[in-house]
Motif scaffolding. Sequence first.
Motif, PDB file in Angstrom:
ATOM      1  N   ASN A 139       0.825  -1.201   0.000  1.00 54.85           N
ATOM      2  CA  ASN A 139       0.000   0.000   0.000  1.00 54.85           C
ATOM      3  C   ASN A 139       0.862   1.254   0.000  1.00 54.85           C
ATOM      4  OD1 ASN A 139      -2.582   1.424   0.246  1.00 54.85           O
ATOM      5  ND2 ASN A 139      -1.907   1.912   2.311  1.00 54.85           N
ATOM      6  N   ARG A 140       1.957   1.225   0.764  1.00 50.45           N
ATOM      7  CA  ARG A 140       2.854   2.380   0.793  1.00 50.45           C
ATOM      8  C   ARG A 140       3.523   2.583  -0.574  1.00 50.45           C
ATOM      9  NH1 ARG A 140       3.384   4.485   5.693  1.00 50.45           N
ATOM     10  NH2 ARG A 140       2.687   3.199   7.451  1.00 50.45           N
ATOM     11  N   MET A 141       3.836   1.473  -1.240  1.00 53.34           N
ATOM     12  CA  MET A 141       4.405   1.590  -2.575  1.00 53.34           C
ATOM     13  C   MET A 141       3.407   2.213  -3.539  1.00 53.34           C
ATOM     14  SD  MET A 141       6.452  -2.049  -2.823  1.00 53.34           S
ATOM     15  CE  MET A 141       7.070  -1.718  -4.480  1.00 53.34           C
ATOM     16  N   SER A 142       2.132   1.822  -3.408  1.00 58.21           N
ATOM     17  CA  SER A 142       1.087   2.400  -4.246  1.00 58.21           C
ATOM     18  C   SER A 142       0.931   3.888  -3.960  1.00 58.21           C
ATOM     19  CB  SER A 142      -0.230   1.658  -4.007  1.00 58.21           C
ATOM     20  OG  SER A 142      -1.278   2.260  -4.735  1.00 58.21           O
ATOM     21  N   GLN A 143       0.932   4.235  -2.657  1.00 56.68           N
ATOM     22  CA  GLN A 143       0.816   5.643  -2.277  1.00 56.68           C
ATOM     23  C   GLN A 143       2.026   6.434  -2.768  1.00 56.68           C
ATOM     24  OE1 GLN A 143      -1.767   7.233  -0.709  1.00 56.68           O
ATOM     25  NE2 GLN A 143      -2.818   5.306  -1.094  1.00 56.68           N
ATOM     26  N   LEU A 144       3.187   5.811  -2.681  1.00 54.80           N
ATOM     27  CA  LEU A 144       4.407   6.472  -3.130  1.00 54.80           C
ATOM     28  C   LEU A 144       4.300   6.842  -4.607  1.00 54.80           C
ATOM     29  CD1 LEU A 144       7.314   7.115  -2.012  1.00 54.80           C
ATOM     30  CD2 LEU A 144       8.025   5.031  -3.156  1.00 54.80           C
ATOM     31  N   THR A 187      13.979   0.792  -2.102  1.00 57.65           N
ATOM     32  CA  THR A 187      14.070   0.568  -0.656  1.00 57.65           C
ATOM     33  C   THR A 187      12.873  -0.227  -0.147  1.00 57.65           C
ATOM     34  OG1 THR A 187      15.294   2.639  -0.359  1.00 57.65           O
ATOM     35  CG2 THR A 187      14.242   1.696   1.602  1.00 57.65           C
ATOM     36  N   LEU A 188      11.668   0.173  -0.590  1.00 55.60           N
ATOM     37  CA  LEU A 188      10.460  -0.549  -0.187  1.00 55.60           C
ATOM     38  C   LEU A 188      10.425  -1.958  -0.750  1.00 55.60           C
ATOM     39  CD1 LEU A 188       7.679   2.182  -0.388  1.00 55.60           C
ATOM     40  CD2 LEU A 188       8.586   1.094   1.649  1.00 55.60           C
ATOM     41  N   GLN A 189      10.887  -2.115  -2.019  1.00 58.47           N
ATOM     42  CA  GLN A 189      10.885  -3.440  -2.630  1.00 58.47           C
ATOM     43  C   GLN A 189      11.831  -4.380  -1.871  1.00 58.47           C
ATOM     44  OE1 GLN A 189       8.917  -4.564  -5.321  1.00 58.47           O
ATOM     45  NE2 GLN A 189       9.700  -6.486  -4.473  1.00 58.47           N
ATOM     46  N   LYS A 190      13.003  -3.839  -1.487  1.00 54.89           N
ATOM     47  CA  LYS A 190      13.950  -4.639  -0.714  1.00 54.89           C
ATOM     48  C   LYS A 190      13.330  -5.062   0.613  1.00 54.89           C
ATOM     49  CE  LYS A 190      18.576  -4.517   1.358  1.00 54.89           C
ATOM     50  NZ  LYS A 190      19.769  -3.678   1.618  1.00 54.89           N
ATOM     51  N   HIS A 191      12.623  -4.086   1.245  1.00 56.02           N
ATOM     52  CA  HIS A 191      11.942  -4.390   2.503  1.00 56.02           C
ATOM     53  C   HIS A 191      10.872  -5.458   2.298  1.00 56.02           C
ATOM     54  CE1 HIS A 191      10.455  -3.811   6.497  1.00 56.02           C
ATOM     55  NE2 HIS A 191       9.282  -3.326   6.101  1.00 56.02           N
ATOM     56  N   LEU A 192      10.123  -5.333   1.197  1.00 56.56           N
ATOM     57  CA  LEU A 192       9.077  -6.311   0.895  1.00 56.56           C
ATOM     58  C   LEU A 192       9.667  -7.693   0.662  1.00 56.56           C
ATOM     59  CD1 LEU A 192       6.100  -6.883   0.273  1.00 56.56           C
ATOM     60  CD2 LEU A 192       6.543  -6.180  -2.092  1.00 56.56           C
ATOM     61  N   ASP A 193      10.804  -7.744  -0.060  1.00 47.49           N
ATOM     62  CA  ASP A 193      11.459  -9.032  -0.316  1.00 47.49           C
ATOM     63  C   ASP A 193      11.904  -9.683   0.996  1.00 47.49           C
ATOM     64  OD1 ASP A 193      13.106  -7.910  -3.389  1.00 47.49           O
ATOM     65  OD2 ASP A 193      11.078  -8.663  -3.019  1.00 47.49           O
TER      66      ASP A 193
END
Length: 563
Positions: A139-144, A187-193
């Motif tokens: 959701n944060r990635m979408s908001q970003l 950064t978010l993708q790395k966190h998601l992974d």
Amino acid sequence: MMDPRASAQDVMQCDLCETAMVQMHCDTCLVNLCKACVGEHISTDECKDHKVVKFQSRKSTPLYPGCTSHNKERCEMFCNQCHIPVCSTCLASDQHLGHKLLKMMQVLQEKKEKIAKGKRELNETIFPTYQDIVSDVQNRMSQLKKKYGNLLTAITKHGEVWHREIDKLVKKLKAEVEEMKTTQSHTLQKHLDEVNKKISDINNEISSIDAALDSNDISTVLSVMPDVDEYKKLPQKIVPLLPKFTPGRIQKELCKMFGTLSSISVRSEEHGYSIKTKQKSPEAASSPVIKQLLDEPQTVTTILHIGYRHNLFNVGCLSDEEIWTCGDIRTMKLYSINQGSLLKSITTTSGYSPQDIAVTNSGDLVYTDYWDRTVNIVKNEEIQTVIRLQNWTPHGVCSTAADDLLVTMVSDGGKQSKVVRYSGSKKKQTVQFDDQGHPLYSFDHYKYIIENRNLDICVAEHKARAVKVVNHAGKPRFMYIGHTPAPKNKPFCPLGITTDSQSHILTADYYNDCLHIIDQDGQFLRYIDCGLSEPWGLCIDTNDNLFVVKCRNKQVKKIKYQQ
């Protein structure tokens, strides 16, 4: 079609001769045998203590571990002081004299109960928590993405004022924005992974536990130790901090005066997430995440003298300090909660009063206009029509966690009613009929809507005298028709509706001068009265403070009803 009685598909064959049907089983070697092959199997390794049983009784014989000190001996006891299995020869020696000894079957049962408890905790709390973290990061990635899009639009508009001579600067700044977006997205993708990797590890842990629970091999069971505490250490919460675009005045030094972007950063919150718990469980009752309803709700403040002609209808929280209101005039007004002062006014483009208001996740005001069949959004005090209907008129509106809009509407002539989900101007979902083709909603215009934390769609229907709840897919879950006895023993009359952080559903009962609180499954919890008269619109701020519109008194009350 083949006769099932003649099919050999499920007939198990002997592991030795591979032709005869299985009748026996060796619990020691885990081998399936026919009766004719039992002798051959035992003779192949006479040193082993073969436990051959009927196939139906397989795995009934405990497989005791071999003794590490005495060859061929099996350990049927466990030394609680040395923490090792022991055989009868070990017991005959003085090595474990005076030690507390337990039967191996007792140790096995206690161990299985312990790892089963660990499995339940992984399944019921930890695994769902990591799923929620994935949803939060996505959701944060979408908001970003959306907010960076808004940032690019702002830069573009400022660039149009400067015309062609500043095109290069516009492109330069856009490139910087794209680079920043890419950096934070990575950064978010790395966190998601990393979170997904944890979920995979948990699944593997659960699979190992399942194998141990299904095994009679005590050594295998004893070797399993769920690392539950390790998974309780939740990852830090990654919150991207967006840059700001600051326009400058047109002067000679175009590069400096056009505008600048602030730097980007990502804030890590070590305690940003918490283990997901169930409210009804003993563990959850002590969790700080769970809030308890107050025995006596308290009025924190009352905003008086709100400037509407006859009636005040709806309220929406812009922040914990500011609320939007609308009533029987064409102007929507923003008030300071603490000071009670008017901060801003927005007039509808049609010149008629709005039907309902809501506030998006990014802080934009949304309103429905019955008279010109539109749903509108206010950005920087400019009104943009995002939805224009034909043959339908809109009423209730809410903004969802995914930044969609849910809109209730009734057809011309009042013969049909439905809920429609929009992403921007694009229709994504229509909720109108149940599985039998019957209409879900009545045909009056007074329908207010909210999305619950579990993504249920909740609609308060004035004419039907009910709160109707469907799941995210639009399938009916339950219908709440009030609670008896009502405070004034008048018919249930739901109008405004909202939900809180505990997934409670709150609705205003206009005739009974109170609010109803029900849980996410439709069970009545309590009333709130607090001196309310003719309550209408409702909203909740980020701290679960409740705001209630008193319609004819033209007041808004702030109420604390949870600890």
